[in-house]
Motif scaffolding. Structure first.
Motif, mmCIF file in Angstrom:
data_model
loop_
_atom_site.group_PDB
_atom_site.id
_atom_site.type_symbol
_atom_site.label_atom_id
_atom_site.label_comp_id
_atom_site.label_asym_id
_atom_site.label_seq_id
_atom_site.Cartn_x
_atom_site.Cartn_y
_atom_site.Cartn_z
ATOM 1 N N VAL A 70 2.791 -103.136 -114.006
ATOM 2 C CA VAL A 70 1.891 -104.078 -114.685
ATOM 3 C C VAL A 70 2.746 -105.084 -115.460
ATOM 4 O O VAL A 70 3.630 -104.698 -116.235
ATOM 5 C CB VAL A 70 0.936 -103.359 -115.650
ATOM 6 N N VAL A 71 2.478 -106.363 -115.233
ATOM 7 C CA VAL A 71 3.194 -107.429 -115.926
ATOM 8 C C VAL A 71 2.157 -108.322 -116.594
ATOM 9 O O VAL A 71 1.155 -108.692 -115.970
ATOM 10 C CB VAL A 71 4.076 -108.255 -114.971
ATOM 11 N N CYS A 72 2.383 -108.660 -117.841
ATOM 12 C CA CYS A 72 1.354 -109.321 -118.649
ATOM 13 C C CYS A 72 1.869 -110.616 -119.273
ATOM 14 O O CYS A 72 3.051 -110.726 -119.642
ATOM 15 C CB CYS A 72 0.910 -108.342 -119.740
ATOM 16 N N ARG A 79 -2.757 -109.590 -123.529
ATOM 17 C CA ARG A 79 -2.253 -108.274 -123.924
ATOM 18 C C ARG A 79 -3.381 -107.378 -124.426
ATOM 19 O O ARG A 79 -3.393 -106.172 -124.159
ATOM 20 C CB ARG A 79 -1.155 -108.427 -124.976
ATOM 21 N N TRP A 82 -5.290 -105.993 -121.314
ATOM 22 C CA TRP A 82 -4.651 -104.852 -120.664
ATOM 23 C C TRP A 82 -4.682 -103.610 -121.557
ATOM 24 O O TRP A 82 -4.912 -102.495 -121.069
ATOM 25 C CB TRP A 82 -3.213 -105.157 -120.255
ATOM 26 N N SER A 83 -4.456 -103.779 -122.838
ATOM 27 C CA SER A 83 -4.458 -102.636 -123.754
ATOM 28 C C SER A 83 -5.785 -101.892 -123.702
ATOM 29 O O SER A 83 -5.825 -100.657 -123.572
ATOM 30 C CB SER A 83 -4.174 -103.112 -125.183
ATOM 31 N N TYR A 96 -2.021 -95.453 -116.560
ATOM 32 C CA TYR A 96 -1.351 -96.619 -116.006
ATOM 33 C C TYR A 96 -0.088 -96.901 -116.806
ATOM 34 O O TYR A 96 0.022 -96.522 -117.976
ATOM 35 C CB TYR A 96 -2.283 -97.830 -116.027
ATOM 36 N N ALA A 99 2.601 -102.237 -119.911
ATOM 37 C CA ALA A 99 2.814 -103.568 -119.345
ATOM 38 C C ALA A 99 4.152 -104.147 -119.792
ATOM 39 O O ALA A 99 4.552 -104.008 -120.949
ATOM 40 C CB ALA A 99 1.687 -104.499 -119.763
ATOM 41 N N LEU A 173 -0.853 -108.257 -112.291
ATOM 42 C CA LEU A 173 -0.546 -109.265 -113.303
ATOM 43 C C LEU A 173 -1.795 -109.537 -114.130
ATOM 44 O O LEU A 173 -2.875 -109.730 -113.570
ATOM 45 C CB LEU A 173 -0.084 -110.577 -112.658
ATOM 46 N N VAL A 174 -1.660 -109.580 -115.458
ATOM 47 C CA VAL A 174 -2.762 -109.934 -116.350
ATOM 48 C C VAL A 174 -2.384 -111.249 -117.012
ATOM 49 O O VAL A 174 -1.418 -111.311 -117.788
ATOM 50 C CB VAL A 174 -3.002 -108.846 -117.420
#
Length: 242
Positions: A70-72, A79, A82-83, A96, A99, A173-174
């Motif tokens: 996972v890349v943010c 952020r 995703w959190s 998971y 990130a 990706l987020v």
């Protein structure tokens, strides 16, 4: 394999700026009351709920479909998305990875026009409003900011790094709507006029999912701006504010 096995792009949940911009436009206002940096804008109550629903969707994925990397974006709203999503998935037993933040996944840099609505730009920078109208959204470069070609240059480097460092792995990706559409430009070779036509009929909604399959050696679009987790009647209890 010299590409990622799957690339999933998720836009952040609804932000306070999304709400303020829409409200100012609806009411014909030339001020939305926001201050500070775009990077620090947080999720709205609805945005937290969307991130929760995203987490339920992630939890329901079978093991062979779950992202491994996972890349943010560094922006707060991404952020936070995703959190909350990862926390929700974990509550259902689906863990998971943490990130990794990549600053190249930031939203479009608007320079002097940061956090300004079109009405605010027309009032404060009329010459820039005229230049934007003449050049078009995708070609226009705001003072101190980026054109979409500039975004493409930094995202091309991101894509190359992902394929090198995470070949054969499923990557999520987020980020932001600008990141999603420019990735389509890079991966599919679409012109910005083509992308504008696509987005006009299928906007990149908050927490929408765009997914590419890379198992055949190249990235092939599977779905664009999909929102299965936001369908009416699905996990209504999960939409809670924060």
């Amino acid at each position: 394999m010299d590409t990622v096995a799957e690339l999933t792009l998720v836009r952040h949940g609804q932000s306070l700026a999304n709400v303020a911009f829409a409200d100012a436009h609806a009411r014909g206002l030339t001020d939305h009351g926001l201050t500070g940096r775009d990077a620090d804008i947080e999720l709205s109550s609805l945005g937290w709920g969307q991130a929760t629903r995203l987490g339920h969707w992630l939890a329901a994925l079978p093991g062979h479909r779950r992202p491994q990397v996972v890349v943010c974006s560094p922006y707060v709203r991404a952020r936070q998305t995703w959190s909350r999503a990862a926390e929700t998935a974990a509550q259902s037993g689906a863990d998971y990875p943490l990130a990794v933040v990549d600053h190249r996944l930031c939203d479009r840099l608007m320079g002097d026009l940061e956090l300004l609505t079109p009405a605010m730009i027309a009032q404060r920078f009329p010459a820039e409003a005229a230049r934007l109208a003449a050049e078009g959204e995708f070609s226009y470069q705001p003072p101190g900011g980026e054109s979409f070609a500039d975004i493409a240059r930094r995202l091309a480097a991101v894509l190359a790094d992902l394929n090198t460092q995470h070949a054969g792995r499923r990557v999520l990706l987020v980020a932001h709507d600008a990141v999603v559409v420019v990735m389509r430009h890079l991966i599919e070779g679409l012109g910005f006029d083509e992308i504008a036509a696509i987005v006009a009929t299928t906007p990149v909604a908050n927490t929408s999912i765009t997914r590419y399959d890379g198992t055949a050696g190249g990235l092939t679009l599977v779905e664009f701006a999909a929102t299965p987790h936001l369908e009416p009647g699905r996990d209504e209890h999960a939409v809670v504010g924060k």
